[in-house]
Design a protein around this motif. Structure first.
Motif, mmCIF file in Angstrom:
data_model
loop_
_atom_site.group_PDB
_atom_site.id
_atom_site.type_symbol
_atom_site.label_atom_id
_atom_site.label_comp_id
_atom_site.label_asym_id
_atom_site.label_seq_id
_atom_site.Cartn_x
_atom_site.Cartn_y
_atom_site.Cartn_z
ATOM 1 N N ARG A 122 0.839 -1.208 0.000
ATOM 2 C CA ARG A 122 0.000 0.000 0.000
ATOM 3 C C ARG A 122 0.871 1.255 0.000
ATOM 4 N NH1 ARG A 122 -4.115 2.532 4.212
ATOM 5 N NH2 ARG A 122 -5.085 3.958 2.764
ATOM 6 N N ASP B 45 1.962 1.767 -3.484
ATOM 7 C CA ASP B 45 0.811 2.226 -4.264
ATOM 8 C C ASP B 45 0.559 3.717 -4.016
ATOM 9 O OD1 ASP B 45 -1.549 1.595 -5.980
ATOM 10 O OD2 ASP B 45 -2.619 2.317 -4.202
ATOM 11 N N ALA B 46 0.696 4.144 -2.782
ATOM 12 C CA ALA B 46 0.498 5.564 -2.447
ATOM 13 C C ALA B 46 1.497 6.439 -3.197
ATOM 14 C CB ALA B 46 0.631 5.772 -0.943
ATOM 15 N N HIS C 230 0.368 6.652 -6.873
ATOM 16 C CA HIS C 230 -0.939 7.287 -7.081
ATOM 17 C C HIS C 230 -1.164 8.342 -5.997
ATOM 18 C CE1 HIS C 230 -1.289 3.189 -8.826
ATOM 19 N NE2 HIS C 230 -1.754 3.890 -9.844
ATOM 20 N N PRO C 231 -0.304 9.356 -5.930
ATOM 21 C CA PRO C 231 -0.360 10.304 -4.815
ATOM 22 C C PRO C 231 -1.650 11.114 -4.750
ATOM 23 C CG PRO C 231 1.150 11.078 -6.497
ATOM 24 C CD PRO C 231 0.754 9.685 -6.872
ATOM 25 N N GLN D 125 -4.546 10.053 -4.854
ATOM 26 C CA GLN D 125 -5.567 9.282 -4.140
ATOM 27 C C GLN D 125 -5.340 9.263 -2.634
ATOM 28 O OE1 GLN D 125 -5.476 5.390 -5.923
ATOM 29 N NE2 GLN D 125 -6.391 6.091 -7.836
ATOM 30 N N TYR D 126 -4.237 9.852 -2.171
ATOM 31 C CA TYR D 126 -3.882 9.778 -0.763
ATOM 32 C C TYR D 126 -3.641 11.179 -0.199
ATOM 33 C CZ TYR D 126 -3.231 4.805 -1.633
ATOM 34 O OH TYR D 126 -3.435 3.496 -1.961
ATOM 35 N N GLU E 223 -0.877 10.493 4.691
ATOM 36 C CA GLU E 223 -0.706 9.116 4.222
ATOM 37 C C GLU E 223 0.551 8.980 3.363
ATOM 38 O OE1 GLU E 223 -5.095 7.156 3.827
ATOM 39 O OE2 GLU E 223 -4.638 8.837 2.474
ATOM 40 N N LEU E 224 0.840 9.985 2.557
ATOM 41 C CA LEU E 224 2.063 9.948 1.746
ATOM 42 C C LEU E 224 3.307 9.998 2.625
ATOM 43 C CD1 LEU E 224 1.028 12.277 -1.192
ATOM 44 C CD2 LEU E 224 1.474 9.825 -1.311
ATOM 45 N N ALA F 152 3.676 6.655 4.136
ATOM 46 C CA ALA F 152 4.127 5.707 3.114
ATOM 47 C C ALA F 152 5.632 5.833 2.916
ATOM 48 C CB ALA F 152 3.391 5.956 1.805
#
Length: 68
Positions: free
Chosen positions: A6, A9-10, A13-14, A16-17, A21-22, A25
């Motif tokens: 995840r 993925d973050a 696809h920044p 979406q977060y 959260e980034l 990550a």
């Protein structure tokens, strides 16, 4: 973020977060057992994401952002 998948993925696809959260990550990736090469790649990617977000915030504040 506990899940490395995840976290990766973050980073890819920044949009979406959230910023928090980034950040989490990036921390998860840096503390993971990934090879140093990949850690450097994601650290630089995170810096580019932050730079892009900073630029977009600046542009969004200007009049005529969407060409109007």
């Amino acid at each position: 973020m506990k899940d490395l998948h995840r976290a990766v993925d973050a980073m890819h696809h920044p949009h979406q977060y959230s910023d928090l959260e980034l950040e989490r990550a990036n921390e998860a990736i840096q503390q993971s057992p990934l090879q140093q090469f990949y850690k450097e790649y994601y650290k630089n990617l995170y810096k580019r994401i932050l730079e892009c977000k900073r630029k977009n915030r600046h542009v969004a504040e200007e009049v005529g952002y969407f060409g109007g």
